[in-house]
Design an enzyme around this catalytic site. Structure first.
Site, short mmCIF file in Angstrom:
data_model
loop_
_atom_site.label_atom_id
_atom_site.label_comp_id
_atom_site.label_asym_id
_atom_site.label_seq_id
_atom_site.Cartn_x
_atom_site.Cartn_y
_atom_site.Cartn_z
N LYS A 46 17.61 36.33 35.29
CA LYS A 46 17.56 37.09 36.65
C LYS A 46 17.15 36.41 37.79
O LYS A 46 17.34 36.64 39.07
CB LYS A 46 16.48 38.10 36.59
CG LYS A 46 17.06 39.35 35.70
CD LYS A 46 18.06 40.19 36.36
CE LYS A 46 18.24 41.51 35.69
NZ LYS A 46 19.10 42.44 36.63
N ASP A 78 12.75 46.73 35.33
CA ASP A 78 12.60 46.83 33.59
C ASP A 78 11.89 45.67 33.07
O ASP A 78 11.76 45.59 31.96
CB ASP A 78 13.82 47.30 33.13
CG ASP A 78 14.10 48.78 33.28
OD1 ASP A 78 13.29 49.53 33.13
OD2 ASP A 78 15.40 48.93 33.49
#
Length: 343
Positions: A46, A78
């Site tokens: 990410k 998340d």
């Protein structure tokens, strides 16, 4: 894009690991796993998107004379995206406020806190956390840095997708070094809202000519929003349940990803937690650290090539004993504490 990431601290191309025993088991020529268990010092991919989007955002604010006093980067997560935004904020001297939905492991939350972020825990699912983060970002000196898009909020998610392109560029170089200059025959990609899949589709479908691989998306059965949208032929939301694939536990596809997924994916599958757990264990036995989200790529391919009409699906995907497959393992076990519990 690659030059931007290469200039960051801790940058190195993540490994593309060949697993001949898996190729034999799956009945293909070669299987490679793109191992994102250590990306820019974090245990998931990410940071590629977060770092590029925040850099673009801060440069734009500075050009507009809004740089004084810093900014609060607001996001929902998340787990992995929020930690990446918090890490980038800390490195650049900015603030981070991260909204966390139910089901995220306390150790994952603690990892975000350790980056210096403020945490707000949300009782509802991921989509609720995104809604709350968007509202909070309406305050002064706050900007939403979200990795999913909806009508009216698409520019920053687009930058995040651009950041993911470095992963695909690395795969091209690594496959060429392994004698696969033509590229893979199939790429399996885990999907939450579909932003990484959008980057993968864009990369492989934008080539003017040459070999185009089959693209397979994989989701948890408890949160198969892309599969349901593909089945209906339109973007829809689904109610999500509990899943160990926490980073994929999303109920609505990204609005900017959806057209790419609809037009660019060749197949989609949803897998149970048990299949992701088995795939993670198999990868661990072969020396690859993969959390449930990352191992979903293998679980999905195994599901696609098994059961009734497996030969038909194999043919539809263009796979034969000489095919090259790339599995995107998007996180290591350190990214998802639930993946190591009970061992």
């Amino acid at each position: 894009m690659r030059d931007f990431h290469a200039a960051l601290p801790d940058y190195a191309a993540t490994p593309l690991t060949e697993l001949p025993s898996l190729a034999s088991e799956l009945g293909v020529g070669r299987v490679f796993v793109k191992d994102e268990s250590c990306r820019l010092g974090l245990p998931a991919f990410k940071a590629l998107g977060a770092s590029w989007a925040v850099r673009r955002l801060l440069d734009e604010r500075a050009a507009d004379g809004e740089g004084a006093g810093g900014v609060t980067l607001v996001t929902a997560t998340d787990g992995n995206h929020g930690r990446a935004v918090a890490r980038v904020a800390r490195l650049l001297g900015q603030r981070a406020h991260v909204f966390v939905p139910r089901g995220v492991h306390p150790r994952a939350v603690s990892a975000i806190v350790a980056e210096g972020a403020r945490i707000t825990e949300v009782e509802g699912p991921y989509d609720d956390a995104v809604h709350d983060a968007a509202e909070a970002a309406g305050g002064p000196d706050a900007v939403l840095v979200q990795d999913t898009a909806w009508p009216g909020y698409e520019r920053i998610p687009g930058w995040i997708v651009e950041g993911y392109s470095t992963l695909c560029a690395e795969i091209d170089e690594q496959l060429t070094a392994q004698g696969v200059a033509a590229g893979p025959d199939l790429v399996a990609v885990p999907v939450g809202v579909g932003s990484l899949a959008q980057a993968v589709v864009t990369h492989y479908r934008s080539r003017p000519s040459g070999h185009a691989p089959a693209l397979l998306s994989v989701e948890p059965q408890a949160a198969a929003c892309v599969l349901e949208s593909l089945t209906r032929g339109e973007l829809v939301s689904v109610a999500t349940g509990d899943t160990t694939m926490a980073g994929l536990n999303c109920g609505t596809p990204s609005s900017i990803a959806w057209p790419h997924l609809l037009g660019g994916l060749d197949a989609a599958v949803a897998v149970p937690d048990s299949a992701a757990a088995r795939a993670a264990a198999r990868l661990a036995a072969l020396g690859v650290s993969s959390g449930p989200c990352g191992a979903a790529a293998l679980a999905g391919l195994e599901a696609a090539l098994a059961g009734e009409d497996a030969d038909g699906r194999r043919a539809a995907l263009g796979l034969d004993p000489g095919s090259t497959v790339v599995l995107l393992s998007t996180e290591g076990t350190d990214a998802n504490p639930r993946s190591t519990e009970g061992r």
